[in-house]
Design a protein around this motif. Sequence first.
Motif, PDB file in Angstrom:
ATOM      1  N   SER A 186      11.040   0.575   8.162  1.00 51.50           N
ATOM      2  CA  SER A 186       9.771  -0.122   7.891  1.00 51.50           C
ATOM      3  C   SER A 186       8.801   0.803   7.180  1.00 51.50           C
ATOM      4  CB  SER A 186       9.133  -0.615   9.189  1.00 51.50           C
ATOM      5  OG  SER A 186       9.960  -1.567   9.793  1.00 51.50           O
ATOM      6  N   THR A 187       8.701   2.037   7.662  1.00 49.56           N
ATOM      7  CA  THR A 187       7.801   3.023   7.045  1.00 49.56           C
ATOM      8  C   THR A 187       8.233   3.313   5.618  1.00 49.56           C
ATOM      9  OG1 THR A 187       7.408   4.015   9.206  1.00 49.56           O
ATOM     10  CG2 THR A 187       6.867   5.360   7.299  1.00 49.56           C
ATOM     11  N   ASN A 188       9.526   3.504   5.407  1.00 47.81           N
ATOM     12  CA  ASN A 188      10.017   3.802   4.060  1.00 47.81           C
ATOM     13  C   ASN A 188       9.865   2.619   3.114  1.00 47.81           C
ATOM     14  OD1 ASN A 188      10.740   6.542   4.182  1.00 47.81           O
ATOM     15  ND2 ASN A 188      12.528   6.014   5.393  1.00 47.81           N
ATOM     16  N   MET A 189      10.058   1.415   3.611  1.00 52.95           N
ATOM     17  CA  MET A 189       9.877   0.234   2.761  1.00 52.95           C
ATOM     18  C   MET A 189       8.409   0.074   2.385  1.00 52.95           C
ATOM     19  SD  MET A 189      12.820  -0.671   2.111  1.00 52.95           S
ATOM     20  CE  MET A 189      12.924  -2.290   1.436  1.00 52.95           C
ATOM     21  N   LEU A 190       7.509   0.382   3.323  1.00 49.03           N
ATOM     22  CA  LEU A 190       6.086   0.332   3.046  1.00 49.03           C
ATOM     23  C   LEU A 190       5.734   1.351   1.955  1.00 49.03           C
ATOM     24  CD1 LEU A 190       3.341  -0.895   3.787  1.00 49.03           C
ATOM     25  CD2 LEU A 190       3.118   0.880   5.533  1.00 49.03           C
ATOM     26  N   ARG A 191       6.266   2.571   2.078  1.00 47.00           N
ATOM     27  CA  ARG A 191       6.028   3.608   1.055  1.00 47.00           C
ATOM     28  C   ARG A 191       6.552   3.164  -0.293  1.00 47.00           C
ATOM     29  NH1 ARG A 191       8.391   8.383   4.262  1.00 47.00           N
ATOM     30  NH2 ARG A 191       6.843   8.596   5.876  1.00 47.00           N
ATOM     31  N   LEU A 192       7.748   2.602  -0.316  1.00 44.95           N
ATOM     32  CA  LEU A 192       8.349   2.129  -1.565  1.00 44.95           C
ATOM     33  C   LEU A 192       7.488   1.035  -2.174  1.00 44.95           C
ATOM     34  CD1 LEU A 192      10.682   2.102  -3.589  1.00 44.95           C
ATOM     35  CD2 LEU A 192      11.851   0.474  -2.085  1.00 44.95           C
ATOM     36  N   SER A 193       7.030   0.119  -1.353  1.00 44.09           N
ATOM     37  CA  SER A 193       6.168  -0.963  -1.824  1.00 44.09           C
ATOM     38  C   SER A 193       4.886  -0.399  -2.446  1.00 44.09           C
ATOM     39  CB  SER A 193       5.840  -1.887  -0.654  1.00 44.09           C
ATOM     40  OG  SER A 193       4.967  -2.895  -1.054  1.00 44.09           O
ATOM     41  N   GLN A 194       4.292   0.592  -1.780  1.00 40.16           N
ATOM     42  CA  GLN A 194       3.064   1.211  -2.300  1.00 40.16           C
ATOM     43  C   GLN A 194       3.325   1.928  -3.619  1.00 40.16           C
ATOM     44  OE1 GLN A 194       2.065   3.596   1.118  1.00 40.16           O
ATOM     45  NE2 GLN A 194       0.836   1.972   2.066  1.00 40.16           N
ATOM     46  N   LEU A 195       4.459   2.611  -3.713  1.00 41.74           N
ATOM     47  CA  LEU A 195       4.818   3.317  -4.952  1.00 41.74           C
ATOM     48  C   LEU A 195       5.001   2.319  -6.100  1.00 41.74           C
ATOM     49  CD1 LEU A 195       7.353   6.023  -3.738  1.00 41.74           C
ATOM     50  CD2 LEU A 195       5.138   6.438  -4.824  1.00 41.74           C
ATOM     51  N   LEU A 196       5.658   1.220  -5.826  1.00 44.24           N
ATOM     52  CA  LEU A 196       5.880   0.197  -6.861  1.00 44.24           C
ATOM     53  C   LEU A 196       4.567  -0.420  -7.310  1.00 44.24           C
ATOM     54  CD1 LEU A 196       9.080  -1.530  -5.453  1.00 44.24           C
ATOM     55  CD2 LEU A 196       8.933  -0.055  -7.479  1.00 44.24           C
ATOM     56  N   GLU A 197       3.668  -0.659  -6.356  1.00 46.06           N
ATOM     57  CA  GLU A 197       2.340  -1.189  -6.709  1.00 46.06           C
ATOM     58  C   GLU A 197       1.566  -0.206  -7.563  1.00 46.06           C
ATOM     59  OE1 GLU A 197       0.211  -2.451  -3.218  1.00 46.06           O
ATOM     60  OE2 GLU A 197       1.820  -3.812  -2.627  1.00 46.06           O
ATOM     61  N   GLU A 198       1.627   1.085  -7.235  1.00 46.92           N
ATOM     62  CA  GLU A 198       0.935   2.117  -8.011  1.00 46.92           C
ATOM     63  C   GLU A 198       1.494   2.186  -9.433  1.00 46.92           C
ATOM     64  OE1 GLU A 198       1.194   5.786  -5.824  1.00 46.92           O
ATOM     65  OE2 GLU A 198       0.079   4.934  -4.116  1.00 46.92           O
ATOM     66  N   GLU A 199       2.828   2.037  -9.569  1.00 49.52           N
ATOM     67  CA  GLU A 199       3.450   2.081 -10.888  1.00 49.52           C
ATOM     68  C   GLU A 199       3.012   0.917 -11.749  1.00 49.52           C
ATOM     69  OE1 GLU A 199       7.691   2.407 -11.227  1.00 49.52           O
ATOM     70  OE2 GLU A 199       7.688   4.371 -10.260  1.00 49.52           O
ATOM     71  N   GLU A 200       2.804  -0.255 -11.153  1.00 42.11           N
ATOM     72  CA  GLU A 200       2.414  -1.450 -11.881  1.00 42.11           C
ATOM     73  C   GLU A 200       0.988  -1.339 -12.403  1.00 42.11           C
ATOM     74  OE1 GLU A 200       3.120  -4.782  -9.328  1.00 42.11           O
ATOM     75  OE2 GLU A 200       5.300  -4.649  -9.546  1.00 42.11           O
ATOM     76  N   GLU A 201       0.158  -0.569 -11.714  1.00 44.84           N
ATOM     77  CA  GLU A 201      -1.258  -0.487 -12.088  1.00 44.84           C
ATOM     78  C   GLU A 201      -1.498   0.329 -13.317  1.00 44.84           C
ATOM     79  OE1 GLU A 201      -3.227   0.949  -8.576  1.00 44.84           O
ATOM     80  OE2 GLU A 201      -2.853  -0.911  -7.506  1.00 44.84           O
TER      81      GLU A 201
END
Length: 108
Positions: free
Chosen positions: A93-108
Amino acid sequence: MNENNQRDVFDAIADPTRRRLIRLLAEAEEMPLHELTTHFEMGRTAVSKHLTVLKEAGLVLDRKVGRETRYRLNASPLREIQDWVAFYSKFWSTNMLRLSQLLEEEEE
């Protein structure tokens, strides 16, 4: 087997036949060997050996009623497995949350 002469719970549940025995005993309060055997394409001796492994892990309790041995589930040792899975569940769960945050940062 570990130092206190008990079988490892993970080892005990590794076999599909033993997992099926656990399921059958979870669904019934108590079952005699002959009744458990009807659920498998193996003899009483083979089923009995699987029950012995589960008993050594503390997952199955037995008692004599006349000439019959009745078995019931003792689910408390399964908590060890639940705790182990819960630890890794949090990890993922923690790693998926980190991955999700990284993907959101890349999109911005």
